[in-house]
Design an enzyme around this catalytic site. Structure first.
Site, PDB file in Angstrom:
ATOM      1  N   ASP A  21       0.856  -1.175   0.000  1.00 45.62           N
ATOM      2  CA  ASP A  21       0.000   0.000   0.000  1.00 45.62           C
ATOM      3  C   ASP A  21       0.906   1.243   0.000  1.00 45.62           C
ATOM      4  O   ASP A  21       2.128   1.143   0.106  1.00 45.62           O
ATOM      5  CB  ASP A  21      -0.939  -0.043   1.228  1.00 45.62           C
ATOM      6  CG  ASP A  21      -2.197   0.773   0.997  1.00 45.62           C
ATOM      7  OD1 ASP A  21      -3.239   0.427   1.568  1.00 45.62           O
ATOM      8  OD2 ASP A  21      -2.135   1.749   0.219  1.00 45.62           O
ATOM      9  N   GLU A  34     -10.757   6.402   4.552  1.00 45.40           N
ATOM     10  CA  GLU A  34      -9.750   5.760   5.383  1.00 45.40           C
ATOM     11  C   GLU A  34      -9.845   6.199   6.846  1.00 45.40           C
ATOM     12  O   GLU A  34     -10.943   6.409   7.368  1.00 45.40           O
ATOM     13  CB  GLU A  34      -8.360   5.994   4.782  1.00 45.40           C
ATOM     14  CG  GLU A  34      -8.268   5.476   3.344  1.00 45.40           C
ATOM     15  CD  GLU A  34      -6.855   5.374   2.826  1.00 45.40           C
ATOM     16  OE1 GLU A  34      -6.633   5.674   1.642  1.00 45.40           O
ATOM     17  OE2 GLU A  34      -5.955   4.962   3.587  1.00 45.40           O
TER      18      GLU A  34
HETATM   19  C1  GLC Z   1      -4.479   4.168   0.044  1.00 41.57           C
HETATM   20  C2  GLC Z   1      -5.334   2.974   0.388  1.00 41.57           C
HETATM   21  C3  GLC Z   1      -5.418   1.944  -0.709  1.00 41.57           C
HETATM   22  C4  GLC Z   1      -5.251   2.624  -2.062  1.00 41.57           C
HETATM   23  C5  GLC Z   1      -3.844   3.182  -2.115  1.00 41.57           C
HETATM   24  C6  GLC Z   1      -3.596   3.951  -3.411  1.00 41.57           C
HETATM   25  O1  GLC Z   1      -3.823   4.648   1.188  1.00 41.57           O
HETATM   26  O2  GLC Z   1      -5.063   2.285   1.600  1.00 41.57           O
HETATM   27  O3  GLC Z   1      -6.694   1.292  -0.590  1.00 41.57           O
HETATM   28  O4  GLC Z   1      -5.443   1.669  -3.107  1.00 41.57           O
HETATM   29  O5  GLC Z   1      -3.551   4.038  -1.019  1.00 41.57           O
HETATM   30  O6  GLC Z   1      -4.408   5.100  -3.437  1.00 41.57           O
END
Ligand code: GLC
Length: 613
Positions: free
Chosen positions: A316, A508
């Site tokens: 991530d 988030e």
């Molecule tokens: C974010 C998320 C993830 C996402 C990634 C790219 O922090 O946790 O779900 O796909 O970053 O945006």
């Protein structure tokens, strides 16, 4: 160690010819080129020429990572720029661009915005989800993008978690079924086609099982806004959000035992792999105190070994940095644990040099690098990227097209969950006078929620769409009969009133909330309208159940609409009785803030929903 029921390991991604192609390419690659393939920076960080110079494997747009102006044309120009530059690298290995198209191509202004997963779970219709996946794929491909960081297969245990709406359901089987439908939609006829999109099944594993208060994402002593949190554009209200509970749960630690992890949270990955998924995104969260990004047992022994996953694991956003305070140690531990591609949004050159040095020092084996690069190249080959001429196979005018918006409207209808209806309050009479109250009734941003144009989402006309109010007026016999009072202040009584209340958009951990009670402002609005309406229906726009126990008795009808997206007219279709209520409750609805996790005495349980057709 309890074993998951044995399954046949995922069949090889490639036929012998494809495997030979990858092996021959791998044999020609330098260590730097292999590490370049393992590197995924954010598009604003990449210096001109670096995609070719470093043979970067991927570039991404994070939430809100849009070109300016944010148009389909400029998206296509931006993405193809990176893809064409990759062709200039020594070996011309194609680049794959990734975005979070979690409810449509939602960063793109003008794209169709579908209901968030929590609503699609209520619709409980795999065919609908498959069609949404296909429509989303086409709008994504139109802009040159071939990778979608979706579906989330989160199974939210504590709905204070700000990502609850990214979960389809609290029922493992429903999540697995709908995630596979979405994966099939993104695939279309075949992975090896120019209109397929690579799904990321996320976030591995048990991302939604963290313990409240266990997140260390924000150092409350330091309280500096790091670059990622600053991007979220909530800087000025950051302190208030922290006071409300932000970042208490997301990216925290899950203490569940392995049997629970395997029974509840692992099956959707098993199903997705059997459905052909070729990418998994690691979770920021920890399990029993160990960060998932550094969890060799789960990433390698379970996912790649036991489940036989043949694709690649992507980290991530800055996820590896949470593994250890020392960056080099984080790189070594996460790559050795099984991370194949690293989402390193900013300092991609630092990552490349650190990993190169770690390999040269023997702390990461050449075999591990080859395995990671081989997995990435195999997926690119399986998607047909080596034969792709980079010209998108879908015309730009499909973005936000009428057909996709009609599909989204159909989806909205099926997501609505009727939880109370007394005295014949619903359906509303399209020929009668109606008072609509609440600013959220005329707010496309509120009905879309987070991950819409910007990471956190926002209010108002964030993207072209139809508000609930506009939908009601379009469907009413006489639009003038639909009176609108955003604050609910009216000087006369109405026979029928609809009050729309909404959670503030969030994404988030910014959406973690210690209380899910209605706000004072919402309660005051409801009280004002109650005093002036013979029959009052309340419609809630939210990413999760809210606590409504005290207020519910004074409502004649109550509808959970979740986060329906851009096509609000789907709500009017059902409220006016053109279509039945068919949505099912997939989340247990707590009665109070004191009983939120697996509520012993919930207000509503799945199955309590009222259906009218
Ligand atoms: C974010 C998320 C993830 C996402 C990634 C790219 O922090 O946790 O779900 O796909 O970053 O945006």
């Amino acid at each position: 160690m309890t074993q998951t029921p044995p399954i046949a390991p995922q069949r090889p991604l490639l036929d012998p010819d494809g495997q030979q192609f990858v092996e021959q390419l791998l044999a020609r690659m330098t260590l730097d080129e292999k590490i370049g393939q393992m590197t995924q920076p954010e598009k604003n960080s990449v210096k001109p020429g670096d995609v070719a110079r470093l043979a970067l494997g991927s570039v991404l747009s994070g939430g809100g990572g849009n070109p300016d102006p944010n148009t389909p044309e400029h998206w296509r120009e931006m993405v193809l720029g990176f893809r064409r530059e990759a062709r200039q690298s020594r070996l011309g290995i194609p680049l794959i661009y990734g975005v979070d198209a979690v409810h449509g191509h939602n960063n793109l202004h003008g794209a169709t915005i579908f209901p968030h997963n929590i609503g699609l779970g209520a619709a409980r219709n795999p065919d609908l989800v498959r069609r949404i996946g296909r429509a989303t794929a086409r709008e994504v491909v139109a802009t040159g993008v071939r990778w979608d960081f979706a579906p989330a297969v989160s199974i939210p245990q504590d709905i204070r978690w700000g990502r609850s709406y990214e979960g389809y359901s609290q029922n493992t089987e429903v999540v697995a079924e709908l995630a596979c439908a979405y994966i099939e939609g993104l695939r279309g006829e075949a992975w090896h086609s120019r209109v397929s999109v690579l799904p990321s099944v996320k976030h591995f594993v048990a991302d939604a099982a963290t313990t409240w208060g266990s997140s260390t994402r924000v150092d409350r002593q330091q309280l500096e806004l790091d670059r990622t949190l600053a991007i979220s554009q909530v800087g000025e209200q950051f302190m208030q959000l922290l006071d409300l509970g932000a970042w208490q749960s997301d990216q925290g630690n899950s203490e569940i035992d392995e049997a629970t992890l395997r029974r509840v949270h692992l099956p959707p990955y098993q199903a997705a792999i059997e459905a052909g998924a070729m990418n998994v995104m690691a979770s920021y969260s920890s399990w029993q105190g160990l960060k998932m990004h550094g969890h060799r047992y789960l990433l390698t022994e379970v996912l790649k070994g036991e489940l036989g996953f043949q694709g690649f694991v992507v980290s991530d956003w800055e996820g590896i940095q949470q593994v250890h305070p020392d960056f080099r140690e984080s790189v070594v531990r996460s790559v050795n644990a099984g991370i194949d591609m690293v989402m390193v949004p900013f300092d991609y050159e630092g990552f490349i040099s650190t990993l190169r040095e770690a390999v040269e020092a023997g702390d990461v084996s050449a075999e591990r690098i080859d395995d990671a690069a081989r997995r990435i190249l195999s997926v690119k080959y399986a998607l047909g990227l080596f034969e792709d001429d980079d010209e998108p196979a879908v015309p730009l005018d499909e973005v936000g097209c009428a057909e996709h918006r009609e599909l989204a409207r159909e989806a909205v209808r099926q997501t609505l969950v009727l939880l109370k209806n007394e005295g014949g309050a619903l359906p509303l009479d399209p020929g009668a006078e109606l008072l609509v109250a609440g600013a959220a009734a005329d707010d496309v941003g509120a009905q879309c929620g987070g991950w819409t144009i910007s990471w956190m989402g926002g209010h108002g006309d964030v993207t072209p769409g139809t508000s609930l109010l506009a939908g009601l007026r379009a469907a009413a016999s006489d639009p003038a009969q639909v009176h609108y009072a955003p604050d609910g202040r009216v000087d006369r009584r109405y026979r029928s009133a609809l009050v729309v209340i909404a959670e503030e958009p969030y994404a988030e951990g910014m959406g973690d909330r210690s209380s899910l009670a209605l706000t004072e402002e919402q309660r005051a609005l409801l009280t004002r309208v109650r005093a002036q309406a013979e029959q009052m229906t309340v419609l809630l726009l939210s990413g999760r159940p809210n606590i409504v126990s005290e207020e519910l008795p004074s409502w004649d009808a109550f509808v959970a609409a979740w986060l329906p997206g851009s096509e609000g007219q789907g709500v009017a279709d059902v409220l006016f009785g053109q279509f039945p209520f068919s949505g099912r409750l997939e989340y247990t609805w707590p009665r109070s803030n004191d009983d939120l996790v697996a509520p012993a005495d919930p207000l509503f349980r799945p199955g309590d929903e009222l259906t009218t057709g």
